[in-house]
Scaffold this active site. Structure first.
Site, PDB file in Angstrom:
ATOM      1  N   LYS A   1     -79.278 -33.865 -31.849  1.00  0.00           N
ATOM      2  CA  LYS A   1     -79.536 -34.707 -30.668  1.00  0.00           C
ATOM      3  C   LYS A   1     -78.969 -34.085 -29.391  1.00  0.00           C
ATOM      4  O   LYS A   1     -79.666 -33.979 -28.383  1.00  0.00           O
ATOM      5  CB  LYS A   1     -78.962 -36.103 -30.910  1.00  0.00           C
ATOM      6  CG  LYS A   1     -79.223 -37.089 -29.790  1.00  0.00           C
ATOM      7  CD  LYS A   1     -78.937 -38.502 -30.196  1.00  0.00           C
ATOM      8  CE  LYS A   1     -77.516 -38.902 -30.370  1.00  0.00           C
ATOM      9  NZ  LYS A   1     -76.561 -38.298 -31.170  1.00  0.00           N
TER      10      LYS A   1
ATOM     11  N   THR B   1     -78.088 -30.969 -28.952  1.00  0.00           N
ATOM     12  CA  THR B   1     -78.795 -29.703 -28.754  1.00  0.00           C
ATOM     13  C   THR B   1     -80.136 -29.942 -28.062  1.00  0.00           C
ATOM     14  O   THR B   1     -80.517 -29.222 -27.134  1.00  0.00           O
ATOM     15  CB  THR B   1     -79.004 -28.998 -30.101  1.00  0.00           C
ATOM     16  OG1 THR B   1     -77.725 -28.737 -30.696  1.00  0.00           O
ATOM     17  CG2 THR B   1     -79.753 -27.687 -29.931  1.00  0.00           C
TER      18      THR B   1
ATOM     19  N   ARG C   1     -71.610 -36.909 -23.315  1.00  0.00           N
ATOM     20  CA  ARG C   1     -70.211 -37.241 -23.604  1.00  0.00           C
ATOM     21  C   ARG C   1     -69.374 -35.981 -23.789  1.00  0.00           C
ATOM     22  O   ARG C   1     -69.894 -34.916 -24.087  1.00  0.00           O
ATOM     23  CB  ARG C   1     -70.124 -38.084 -24.876  1.00  0.00           C
ATOM     24  CG  ARG C   1     -70.779 -39.443 -24.766  1.00  0.00           C
ATOM     25  CD  ARG C   1     -70.705 -40.192 -26.083  1.00  0.00           C
ATOM     26  NE  ARG C   1     -71.467 -39.525 -27.122  1.00  0.00           N
ATOM     27  CZ  ARG C   1     -71.387 -39.814 -28.416  1.00  0.00           C
ATOM     28  NH1 ARG C   1     -70.564 -40.749 -28.840  1.00  0.00           N
ATOM     29  NH2 ARG C   1     -72.125 -39.174 -29.298  1.00  0.00           N
TER      30      ARG C   1
ATOM     31  N   LYS D   1     -66.902 -32.722 -38.207  1.00  0.00           N
ATOM     32  CA  LYS D   1     -68.130 -32.786 -37.420  1.00  0.00           C
ATOM     33  C   LYS D   1     -68.358 -31.523 -36.594  1.00  0.00           C
ATOM     34  O   LYS D   1     -69.482 -31.124 -36.329  1.00  0.00           O
ATOM     35  CB  LYS D   1     -68.087 -34.007 -36.497  1.00  0.00           C
ATOM     36  CG  LYS D   1     -69.358 -34.247 -35.709  1.00  0.00           C
ATOM     37  CD  LYS D   1     -69.242 -35.560 -34.949  1.00  0.00           C
ATOM     38  CE  LYS D   1     -70.496 -35.830 -34.111  1.00  0.00           C
ATOM     39  NZ  LYS D   1     -70.609 -34.927 -32.968  1.00  0.00           N
TER      40      LYS D   1
ATOM     41  N   ALA E   1     -69.850 -44.228 -31.048  1.00  0.00           N
ATOM     42  CA  ALA E   1     -71.020 -45.112 -31.036  1.00  0.00           C
ATOM     43  C   ALA E   1     -71.020 -46.105 -32.189  1.00  0.00           C
ATOM     44  O   ALA E   1     -71.741 -47.094 -32.145  1.00  0.00           O
ATOM     45  CB  ALA E   1     -72.297 -44.287 -31.073  1.00  0.00           C
TER      46      ALA E   1
ATOM     47  N   PHE F   1     -75.083 -41.180 -32.277  1.00  0.00           N
ATOM     48  CA  PHE F   1     -75.649 -41.507 -33.590  1.00  0.00           C
ATOM     49  C   PHE F   1     -77.117 -41.899 -33.487  1.00  0.00           C
ATOM     50  O   PHE F   1     -77.819 -41.471 -32.580  1.00  0.00           O
ATOM     51  CB  PHE F   1     -74.824 -42.580 -34.294  1.00  0.00           C
ATOM     52  CG  PHE F   1     -73.447 -42.106 -34.711  1.00  0.00           C
ATOM     53  CD1 PHE F   1     -73.275 -40.914 -35.387  1.00  0.00           C
ATOM     54  CD2 PHE F   1     -72.318 -42.845 -34.405  1.00  0.00           C
ATOM     55  CE1 PHE F   1     -72.015 -40.464 -35.773  1.00  0.00           C
ATOM     56  CE2 PHE F   1     -71.053 -42.408 -34.786  1.00  0.00           C
ATOM     57  CZ  PHE F   1     -70.902 -41.217 -35.476  1.00  0.00           C
TER      58      PHE F   1
ATOM     59  N   PHE G   1     -86.898 -26.568 -37.771  1.00  0.00           N
ATOM     60  CA  PHE G   1     -86.082 -25.611 -38.516  1.00  0.00           C
ATOM     61  C   PHE G   1     -86.993 -24.555 -39.132  1.00  0.00           C
ATOM     62  O   PHE G   1     -88.183 -24.818 -39.378  1.00  0.00           O
ATOM     63  CB  PHE G   1     -85.292 -26.334 -39.612  1.00  0.00           C
ATOM     64  CG  PHE G   1     -84.039 -27.025 -39.120  1.00  0.00           C
ATOM     65  CD1 PHE G   1     -82.779 -26.551 -39.436  1.00  0.00           C
ATOM     66  CD2 PHE G   1     -84.124 -28.159 -38.327  1.00  0.00           C
ATOM     67  CE1 PHE G   1     -81.630 -27.174 -38.975  1.00  0.00           C
ATOM     68  CE2 PHE G   1     -82.998 -28.800 -37.860  1.00  0.00           C
ATOM     69  CZ  PHE G   1     -81.739 -28.305 -38.179  1.00  0.00           C
TER      70      PHE G   1
ATOM     71  N   TRP H   1     -82.793 -24.737 -30.178  1.00  0.00           N
ATOM     72  CA  TRP H   1     -81.640 -24.115 -30.831  1.00  0.00           C
ATOM     73  C   TRP H   1     -81.835 -22.603 -30.913  1.00  0.00           C
ATOM     74  O   TRP H   1     -80.916 -21.828 -30.635  1.00  0.00           O
ATOM     75  CB  TRP H   1     -81.453 -24.716 -32.227  1.00  0.00           C
ATOM     76  CG  TRP H   1     -80.261 -24.167 -32.965  1.00  0.00           C
ATOM     77  CD1 TRP H   1     -78.960 -24.560 -32.853  1.00  0.00           C
ATOM     78  CD2 TRP H   1     -80.273 -23.102 -33.932  1.00  0.00           C
ATOM     79  NE1 TRP H   1     -78.159 -23.814 -33.691  1.00  0.00           N
ATOM     80  CE2 TRP H   1     -78.936 -22.911 -34.365  1.00  0.00           C
ATOM     81  CE3 TRP H   1     -81.276 -22.293 -34.467  1.00  0.00           C
ATOM     82  CZ2 TRP H   1     -78.593 -21.956 -35.308  1.00  0.00           C
ATOM     83  CZ3 TRP H   1     -80.934 -21.335 -35.414  1.00  0.00           C
ATOM     84  CH2 TRP H   1     -79.595 -21.177 -35.818  1.00  0.00           C
TER      85      TRP H   1
END
Length: 556
Positions: A71, A73, A94, A105, A273, A301, A381, A409
């Site tokens: 998200k 990214t 954030r 994480k 969140a 999230f 991906f 990405w």
């Protein structure tokens, strides 16, 4: 593929004064933190108060899985892509907490070729905002015990103190503690505990305040517990709201950095969140909207948590109206929602994907209820097959939702141009008809049950006796007509982390309801949501190192 930190360290970073100039800001508008980071002075808000706001795009996602959704990214890459196609885009996200960064994480600054930099600074101490929030929080905690020790004029009941201490680290040993041991000179012994700083009400307050004086006003309203008569005691009663605000005088100023492609990015505030409202600060978002034509922001999230709270809480307090929603999904994550094990995700599995798409469909349904146009971003991906991608496209098109591939990405802004064009098309051709999901003046139960039914798809709500008592108490004390902030697992649309996809036939269990009077909402605890996470068996901190020249490695 190089690691994120290698890519970040090889980037052509520009001095932040030059980045600010892209937005029309001068060096005098900044407080520099070295060459590559700056805070924006508060008087800038007055300078731009009459300027028309730009468009606002919210990036959210399907229910998170260990496969990753990307998200942040996507948010960073979309901002870069919009600038590539000639738009003046600004990012507002954030700032990372050290707990998750050192835990499991990893960082929260994007990934691959869609990152914000200087990556090491952002993921470590940055400009000290979270530390300032932690010390302001602990000043209030210290004032509580000191007041009790020094005669307790407010008649605070030590067994009804609800305000815990805070530290910005995952540390399960601090969840439940005893303070005041060692005799009367050390205070009054009582049970206590720690939150991770990003779960602090002060973090939520800072991110919802529109200016310094509103911050002070909100801090003064924090309820720290109750006296022997059952009446609430506040930070204002303890006379420390002014000192807390003084500690936060710099933390409230938005931080300006840049992406790998030198797109301006505001990174400010970071409430969790699944505990709080999960969005960057109101001030950073509003400033970005004044300085750019398109602001790309995100909520934490999945859409059942972050986006719901962005629309029902942040948008309500800040008077924001989003113009578009980007819903991020990956083939990998959808297959996991369809029952595929993580180690088998590289194999094409259309049956599992079709089942997992139900999770995406539910989030699309939910976001449509807010009246904001949607585009689904498929974060691609290398192992995704054409058949899998086509299946997701077909499902979305049947629902009347635009779909765009995102490969930011691997390719940065260039990999997000399809998504950027889709977003611009939405902004130019579809009008946002934003509306809240509920009336904040409705009853506490009505608000909870509306979210449970409309967003989670629950068949009802089961309340504990404690929760029912708290509802009555908050009604009596005048706290019924404020928004609710649902504290729920991020791993499922339901409150059971083991229910994947689009669960049905369940009820939401409300265990307790905590008052965040300063932030202006009630926190509804639906299960064992931890306000102080623990470190995993092999935390990320074991991989982080630094050499004699000060070069950091292993930071994601």
């Amino acid at each position: 593929m190089k690691s994120d930190i290698q890519i970040a360290q090889e980037a052509e970073i520009k001095e932040i004064v030059g980045i600010a100039q892209k937005l029309g800001l001068k060096e005098d508008d900044l407080e520099l933190y070295g060459k590559y980071k700056a805070k924006v002075k508060l008087d800038v808000f007055e300078k731009y108060s009459e300027k028309k706001d730009g468009k606002l795009v919210l990036v959210t996602a399907i229910t998170p899985t260990p496969a990753g959704e990307g998200k942040t990214t996507t948010t960073v890459g979309l901002g870069q892509a919009l600038n590539r196609i000639g738009k003046k885009a600004v990012i507002a996200i954030r700032e990372p907490s050290l707990g998750p960064t050192m835990g499991i994480k990893g960082g929260a600054a994007g990934g691959g070729y869609a990152q914000v930099i200087p990556m090491e600074d952002i993921n470590l101490h940055f400009t000290g905002d979270i530390h300032a929030i932690g010390i302001a929080h602990n000043l209030l905690a210290a004032a509580i015990d000191n007041h009790i020790k020094q005669g307790n004029e407010l008649d605070i009941d030590p067994t009804q103190v609800t305000f815990k201490r805070a530290v910005d680290m995952n540390d399960r040993a601090l969840r439940n503690t005893i303070v005041g041991l060692g005799g009367s000179k050390n205070g009054y012994p009582r049970e206590d505990g720690f939150l991770i700083t990003v779960a602090s009400e002060i973090m939520a307050i800072l991110c919802l305040a529109n200016d310094l004086m509103e911050l002070k006003k909100k801090l003064s309203k924090i309820v720290i517990g109750y006296n022997y008569a059952g009446e609430s005691v506040t930070a204002n009663d303890l006379k420390v709201a002014g000192a807390m605000t003084a500690l936060l005088k710099d933390a409230i100023k938005p931080n300006l950095v840049q992406t790998l492609e030198n797109t301006p990015a505001f990174i400010h505030g970071g409430p969790f969140a699944n505990i709080a409202h999960g969005c960057n600060s109101v001030m950073a978002t509003k400033l970005a909207m004044k300085l750019g034509d398109i602001t790309v922001t995100e909520a934490g999230f999945g859409a059942d948590l972050g986006a719901e709270k962005f629309y029902n809480i942040k948008s309500r307090f800040a008077n924001l109206k989003a113009d578009a929603t980007v819903l991020v999904a990956t083939i990998r994550a959808l297959k996991m929602h369809g029952g595929v094990a993580k180690e088998e995700l590289k194999t094409e599995n259309l049956a599992a994907l079709a089942q997992g798409i139900e999770n995406l469909e539910k989030h699309i349904e939910n976001m449509n209820k807010f009246g904001v146009p949607i585009v689904v971003a498929i974060n691609r991906f290398p192992d995704d097959t054409e058949a899998e991608l086509e299946l997701v496209r077909e499902k979305c098109e049947k629902l009347g939702v635009k779909v765009a591939l995102s490969e930011v990405w691997a390719a940065g802004g260039a990999g997000g141009e399809e998504l950027a064009q889709a977003v611009v098309e939405l902004l130019e051709n579809e009008e946002s008809k934003f509306e809240y999901l509920y009336d904040q003046n409705s009853s506490i139960k009505t608000k909870i049950e509306t979210i449970a039914a409309e967003i989670y798809g629950a068949d009802g709500v089961d309340y504990s006796e404690q929760a029912l008592q708290q509802i009555e108490k908050y009604k009596e004390n005048g706290y019924a007509k404020i928004p609710v902030c649902m504290a729920k697992t991020q791993s499922s649309i339901s409150d059971n982390p083991n229910l994947k996809g689009h669960p049905s036939g369940f009820k939401i269990s409300v265990k307790s309801i905590n008052l965040s009077a300063g932030a202006g909402f009630l926190v509804v605890m639906t299960g064992p949501v931890l306000t102080m996470p623990g470190l995993p068996k092999r935390p990320s901190a074991e991989e982080i190192d630094i050499d004699a020249q000060g070069k950091i490695t292993g930071l994601f």
